[in-house]
Enzyme design. Sequence first.
Site, mmCIF file in Angstrom:
data_model
loop_
_atom_site.group_PDB
_atom_site.id
_atom_site.type_symbol
_atom_site.label_atom_id
_atom_site.label_comp_id
_atom_site.label_asym_id
_atom_site.label_seq_id
_atom_site.Cartn_x
_atom_site.Cartn_y
_atom_site.Cartn_z
ATOM 1 N N ASP A 7 68.439 -45.583 20.967
ATOM 2 C CA ASP A 7 68.646 -44.151 21.185
ATOM 3 C C ASP A 7 70.168 -43.952 21.167
ATOM 4 O OD1 ASP A 7 68.414 -41.464 22.406
ATOM 5 O OD2 ASP A 7 69.096 -42.498 24.219
ATOM 6 N N ASP A 9 72.249 -40.632 22.687
ATOM 7 C CA ASP A 9 72.843 -39.972 23.860
ATOM 8 C C ASP A 9 72.413 -40.648 25.158
ATOM 9 O OD1 ASP A 9 72.474 -37.124 21.953
ATOM 10 O OD2 ASP A 9 74.413 -37.767 22.744
HETATM 11 C C1 XBP Z 1 69.575 -36.335 23.416
HETATM 12 C C2 XBP Z 1 69.251 -34.933 23.046
HETATM 13 C C3 XBP Z 1 70.176 -34.188 22.125
HETATM 14 C C4 XBP Z 1 71.536 -33.980 22.792
HETATM 15 C C5 XBP Z 1 72.272 -32.791 22.213
HETATM 16 O O1 XBP Z 1 69.338 -37.061 22.244
HETATM 17 O O2 XBP Z 1 68.223 -34.425 23.448
HETATM 18 O O3 XBP Z 1 69.566 -32.950 21.883
HETATM 19 O O4 XBP Z 1 71.336 -33.676 24.175
HETATM 20 O O5 XBP Z 1 72.438 -32.973 20.810
HETATM 21 P P1 XBP Z 1 68.957 -38.663 22.316
HETATM 22 P P2 XBP Z 1 72.052 -31.793 19.808
HETATM 23 O O6 XBP Z 1 67.574 -38.724 21.712
HETATM 24 O O7 XBP Z 1 70.009 -39.326 21.487
HETATM 25 O O8 XBP Z 1 68.982 -39.101 23.795
HETATM 26 O O9 XBP Z 1 72.676 -30.529 20.372
HETATM 27 O O10 XBP Z 1 72.620 -32.208 18.483
HETATM 28 O O11 XBP Z 1 70.546 -31.757 19.826
HETATM 29 MG MG MG Z 2 69.068 -40.459 25.228
#
Ligand code: XBP
Ligand code: MG
Length: 217
Positions: A7, A9
């Site tokens: 993953d 974020d």
């Molecule tokens: C986490 C998310 C993303 C980010 C924001 O993604 O839910 O939406 O919070 O990015 P991950 P965007 O699956 O990597 O944990 O505004 O581009 O959606």
């Molecule tokens: Mg994440």
Amino acid sequence: MDAVIFDVDGTLADTERDGHRAAFNAAFEAHGLDLRWDVVEYGRLLTVTGGRRRLVAAGLDAARAAAVHRTKTEIFRDWVTSGALVAREGLSEVVAGLVAGGVRIAVATTGTRAWVDPLLVRVLGSGVAEVVVTGDDVTRLKPDPEVYERALGLLGVSATRALAVEDSAVGLRAALAAGLATVVVTTPYTAGQDFAGAATVRSSYRGLDLRAIHDRR
Ligand code: XBP
Ligand code: MG
């Protein structure tokens, strides 16, 4: 184990509190909106994956959510390329060990490709992630398993020969639904969430041996 699917974020870098949240607030200001998300409020909104969907969940209409999200994405991409972004402690050593052992690296995120690609160059290095699936490439976001299923398909690897690494309960659910053994490395935003089904739950990458965890399954 043939592949590890990370993953982004929270997992590769702690991007949400000071990165995405600040970018959303700067976008609200740029659009003349009297809206700001503090740390606690944003933590609650994180249960909705995808920035545009998060804006709609917070009450913006679809058209305004799309416009604000475009601005936010540009601002966050600048934050990524400004050098403020650092990989989570210990990640580089874990990834280097996997690559040295011939394990393929993939990425499965809900985030937007416009910032995901430059972020991966910074936190993993160019060309390290062989397969990158983003929120732009799927129709259903986490906790739906689609992003992980597409990553497995592009890798040509069965779920039993791979491992997922996540930071959140919503991401864990997506990876488990794709049949993947999943390691959770928590952040201050996600610590304490329900990680039932995870192969292991840690608060850091220190001493993490992903191959041993996979082979123990
Ligand atoms: C986490 C998310 C993303 C980010 C924001 O993604 O839910 O939406 O919070 O990015 P991950 P965007 O699956 O990597 O944990 O505004 O581009 O959606
Ligand atoms: Mg994440």
